[in-house]
Structure formats: structure tokens, C-alpha cells
Design a protein around this motif. Structure first.
Motif, PDB file in Angstrom:
ATOM      1  N   ILE A 249       0.827  -1.200   0.000  1.00 29.63           N
ATOM      2  CA  ILE A 249       0.000   0.000   0.000  1.00 29.63           C
ATOM      3  C   ILE A 249       0.868   1.259   0.000  1.00 29.63           C
ATOM      4  CG2 ILE A 249      -1.609   1.363   1.422  1.00 29.63           C
ATOM      5  CD1 ILE A 249      -2.863  -1.025  -0.078  1.00 29.63           C
ATOM      6  N   LEU A 250       1.977   1.223   0.712  1.00 31.51           N
ATOM      7  CA  LEU A 250       2.822   2.406   0.847  1.00 31.51           C
ATOM      8  C   LEU A 250       3.327   2.879  -0.510  1.00 31.51           C
ATOM      9  CD1 LEU A 250       4.938   1.353   3.957  1.00 31.51           C
ATOM     10  CD2 LEU A 250       2.838   2.728   3.898  1.00 31.51           C
ATOM     11  N   GLY A 251       3.321   4.182  -0.705  1.00 29.54           N
ATOM     12  CA  GLY A 251       3.825   4.754  -1.946  1.00 29.54           C
ATOM     13  C   GLY A 251       2.758   5.523  -2.700  1.00 29.54           C
ATOM     14  N   THR A 252       3.046   5.791  -3.957  1.00 30.25           N
ATOM     15  CA  THR A 252       2.207   6.646  -4.801  1.00 30.25           C
ATOM     16  C   THR A 252       1.267   5.826  -5.671  1.00 30.25           C
ATOM     17  OG1 THR A 252       3.958   8.299  -4.866  1.00 30.25           O
ATOM     18  CG2 THR A 252       2.274   8.460  -6.566  1.00 30.25           C
TER      19      THR A 252
ATOM     20  N   MET B  95       1.820   6.981   3.402  1.00 35.00           N
ATOM     21  CA  MET B  95       3.135   7.084   4.037  1.00 35.00           C
ATOM     22  C   MET B  95       3.245   6.136   5.225  1.00 35.00           C
ATOM     23  SD  MET B  95       3.720  11.156   3.527  1.00 35.00           S
ATOM     24  CE  MET B  95       2.017  11.674   3.627  1.00 35.00           C
ATOM     25  N   ARG B  96       4.463   5.785   5.530  1.00 31.82           N
ATOM     26  CA  ARG B  96       4.767   4.795   6.570  1.00 31.82           C
ATOM     27  C   ARG B  96       4.203   5.176   7.941  1.00 31.82           C
ATOM     28  NH1 ARG B  96       7.485   0.559   5.944  1.00 31.82           N
ATOM     29  NH2 ARG B  96       8.548   1.217   4.064  1.00 31.82           N
ATOM     30  N   ASP B  97       4.061   6.480   8.208  1.00 36.04           N
ATOM     31  CA  ASP B  97       3.548   6.922   9.511  1.00 36.04           C
ATOM     32  C   ASP B  97       2.030   6.799   9.638  1.00 36.04           C
ATOM     33  OD1 ASP B  97       2.620   9.040   7.974  1.00 36.04           O
ATOM     34  OD2 ASP B  97       3.692  10.593   9.074  1.00 36.04           O
TER      35      ASP B  97
ATOM     36  N   GLN C 246      -6.045  15.487   3.240  1.00 33.57           N
ATOM     37  CA  GLN C 246      -5.113  14.748   4.084  1.00 33.57           C
ATOM     38  C   GLN C 246      -5.845  14.035   5.205  1.00 33.57           C
ATOM     39  OE1 GLN C 246      -1.350  17.010   4.913  1.00 33.57           O
ATOM     40  NE2 GLN C 246      -2.646  18.701   4.237  1.00 33.57           N
ATOM     41  N   GLY C 247      -5.149  13.081   5.793  1.00 38.76           N
ATOM     42  CA  GLY C 247      -5.694  12.355   6.919  1.00 38.76           C
ATOM     43  C   GLY C 247      -4.829  11.162   7.243  1.00 38.76           C
ATOM     44  N   THR C 248      -5.446  10.195   7.887  1.00 42.03           N
ATOM     45  CA  THR C 248      -4.773   8.945   8.207  1.00 42.03           C
ATOM     46  C   THR C 248      -5.547   7.813   7.548  1.00 42.03           C
ATOM     47  OG1 THR C 248      -6.039   8.682  10.262  1.00 42.03           O
ATOM     48  CG2 THR C 248      -3.904   9.807  10.421  1.00 42.03           C
ATOM     49  N   PHE C 249      -4.896   6.661   7.434  1.00 34.52           N
ATOM     50  CA  PHE C 249      -5.579   5.519   6.829  1.00 34.52           C
ATOM     51  C   PHE C 249      -5.502   4.314   7.746  1.00 34.52           C
ATOM     52  CE2 PHE C 249      -1.224   5.273   5.323  1.00 34.52           C
ATOM     53  CZ  PHE C 249      -0.915   3.920   5.340  1.00 34.52           C
TER      54      PHE C 249
ATOM     55  N   GLN D 102       5.201  17.531   7.060  1.00 38.48           N
ATOM     56  CA  GLN D 102       4.530  16.672   6.082  1.00 38.48           C
ATOM     57  C   GLN D 102       5.203  16.780   4.727  1.00 38.48           C
ATOM     58  OE1 GLN D 102       0.669  18.436   6.741  1.00 38.48           O
ATOM     59  NE2 GLN D 102      -0.112  16.482   7.459  1.00 38.48           N
ATOM     60  N   ASN D 103       5.654  17.962   4.371  1.00 37.50           N
ATOM     61  CA  ASN D 103       6.326  18.159   3.090  1.00 37.50           C
ATOM     62  C   ASN D 103       7.595  17.315   3.036  1.00 37.50           C
ATOM     63  OD1 ASN D 103       6.458  19.279   0.564  1.00 37.50           O
ATOM     64  ND2 ASN D 103       7.374  21.191   1.221  1.00 37.50           N
ATOM     65  N   SER D 104       8.319  17.213   4.140  1.00 40.09           N
ATOM     66  CA  SER D 104       9.554  16.416   4.147  1.00 40.09           C
ATOM     67  C   SER D 104       9.261  14.924   4.082  1.00 40.09           C
ATOM     68  CB  SER D 104      10.400  16.739   5.374  1.00 40.09           C
ATOM     69  OG  SER D 104       9.713  16.373   6.555  1.00 40.09           O
ATOM     70  N   ASN D 105       8.079  14.493   4.523  1.00 39.49           N
ATOM     71  CA  ASN D 105       7.689  13.075   4.450  1.00 39.49           C
ATOM     72  C   ASN D 105       7.604  12.574   3.016  1.00 39.49           C
ATOM     73  OD1 ASN D 105       7.506  12.513   7.151  1.00 39.49           O
ATOM     74  ND2 ASN D 105       5.293  12.865   7.262  1.00 39.49           N
ATOM     75  N   LEU D 106       7.352  13.456   2.069  1.00 38.50           N
ATOM     76  CA  LEU D 106       7.188  13.045   0.683  1.00 38.50           C
ATOM     77  C   LEU D 106       8.447  12.435   0.103  1.00 38.50           C
ATOM     78  CD1 LEU D 106       5.092  15.998  -0.710  1.00 38.50           C
ATOM     79  CD2 LEU D 106       4.306  13.720  -0.075  1.00 38.50           C
ATOM     80  N   LYS D 107       9.597  12.778   0.639  1.00 36.28           N
ATOM     81  CA  LYS D 107      10.859  12.271   0.106  1.00 36.28           C
ATOM     82  C   LYS D 107      11.178  10.875   0.618  1.00 36.28           C
ATOM     83  CE  LYS D 107      12.514  16.951  -0.149  1.00 36.28           C
ATOM     84  NZ  LYS D 107      13.222  17.978   0.568  1.00 36.28           N
ATOM     85  N   LYS D 108      10.497  10.417   1.676  1.00 36.26           N
ATOM     86  CA  LYS D 108      10.824   9.151   2.324  1.00 36.26           C
ATOM     87  C   LYS D 108      10.162   7.941   1.680  1.00 36.26           C
ATOM     88  CE  LYS D 108      11.501  11.285   6.787  1.00 36.26           C
ATOM     89  NZ  LYS D 108      10.998  11.414   8.145  1.00 36.26           N
ATOM     90  N   THR D 109       9.139   8.135   0.870  1.00 36.48           N
ATOM     91  CA  THR D 109       8.405   6.985   0.358  1.00 36.48           C
ATOM     92  C   THR D 109       8.943   6.501  -0.954  1.00 36.48           C
ATOM     93  OG1 THR D 109       6.786   8.403  -0.687  1.00 36.48           O
ATOM     94  CG2 THR D 109       6.266   7.565   1.518  1.00 36.48           C
TER      95      THR D 109
END
Length: 155
Positions: A35-38, A53-55, A74-77, A148-155
């Protein structure tokens, strides 16, 4: 003959449960990781996309028909049994999707069929870029915080 029939039925049931017809993923951990990713809707002119995202958070760029513009949601899943994914938005009611893996192709689709996303390796931010306020945390009214913007680089 009766033993052969019993054996064949047992083999069928074992193979059915192992290789399944209703479960479209090999194990819970595998589908959670997948599921993780784009995810994007192919050939969509509005570049509708979602990133998990992983978080446990997500960003969803959608097209608002009323406002006639794209918006960042935005939100959580939550990952539930049988491939169900609930998107818990910060500003609206939840939306549910079903994860499927068929012939090596991963998709998620909501229940009314409006959205069918395919997993992709493209960079989420680069794919949806075009509305600078979507990702500019310095701009007034931007829904994205610096973290949150920095989280985009981690996936």
C-alpha cells in the motif's frame, strides 16, 4: 473411488485456501507494505493521486468539481481485513477502498467505482505539481506543514 474423491476434495480445499480466490494478496504484511507509496489514476487530466506514508498518513490530490480546481486532502488511513482501506480525512467523512492484486497489477478502488488507482513508482510531488500552494508550507492557506512536506521524500 470414495477415497480418491475425498483426496481430490481435500486437495482442492487446501489449494483454494492457499492460493485463494477471494484474497487478492499473499499475506497481510505483504499487502500492507504494498500500500505504501504513490497511486495514480492513469490518463487522468487532473493528475489525481494519493500517497500512503509509513507513519499512517496520506495525501490525496483530488479535483473539486464545484470549485473547478484541484485540492489537497489529508488524513490517516486504516488497513482492515480482506484488503479494505479506510481513508480518515481531517475535514470530511471517510472513504473506503479495496486493494486488489491481479496478474501482478496492484489497484485500489473505492466502492462506488469513481476512483481506480494504480500503483506507480513516480514521485508523488513531481506528479501532482502545478498548484504551488498545494506543497508550499510558507504560503498562507497551504494545507501542508513543513514536517509533512519532508515526508514526501521518504516513500
Amino acid at each position: 473411488m470414495k477415497k480418491l474423491t475425498t483426496l481430490l476434495c481435500t486437495l482442492f480445499l487446501v489449494s483454494f485456501s492457499l492460493f485463494g480466490s477471494t484474497n487478492s494478496y499473499s499475506s497481510e504484511q505483504d499487502w500492507e507494505e504494498n500500500i505504501l507509496g504513490t497511486w495514480v489514476i492513469p490518463n487522468n487530466p487532473y493528475r489525481i493521486a494519493i500517497i500512503f506514508m509509513r507513519d499512517g498518513s496520506f495525501m490525496f490530490v483530488d479535483y473539486n468539481d464545484v470549485r473547478k480546481k484541484r485540492e489537497l486532502l489529508q488524513g490517516t488511513f486504516e488497513l482492515l481485513d480482506n484488503g479494505k482501506i479506510d481513508l480518515l480525512f481531517y475535514d470530511r467523512s471517510k472513504l473506503s477502498f479495496r486493494y486488489k492484486l491481479k496478474a501482478g497489477k496492484a489497484t485500489i478502488q473505492n466502492y462506488n467505482g469513481k476512483y481506480t488507482f494504480e500503483k506507480t513508482k513516480v514521485n508523488f510531488k513531481a506528479y501532482v505539481e502545478g498548484d504551488e500552494d498545494l506543497f508550499n508550507p510558507e504560503k498562507k492557506g497551504s494545507p501542508v506543514k513543513k514536517s509533512q512536506n519532508s515526508n514526501l521524500k521518504k516513500t
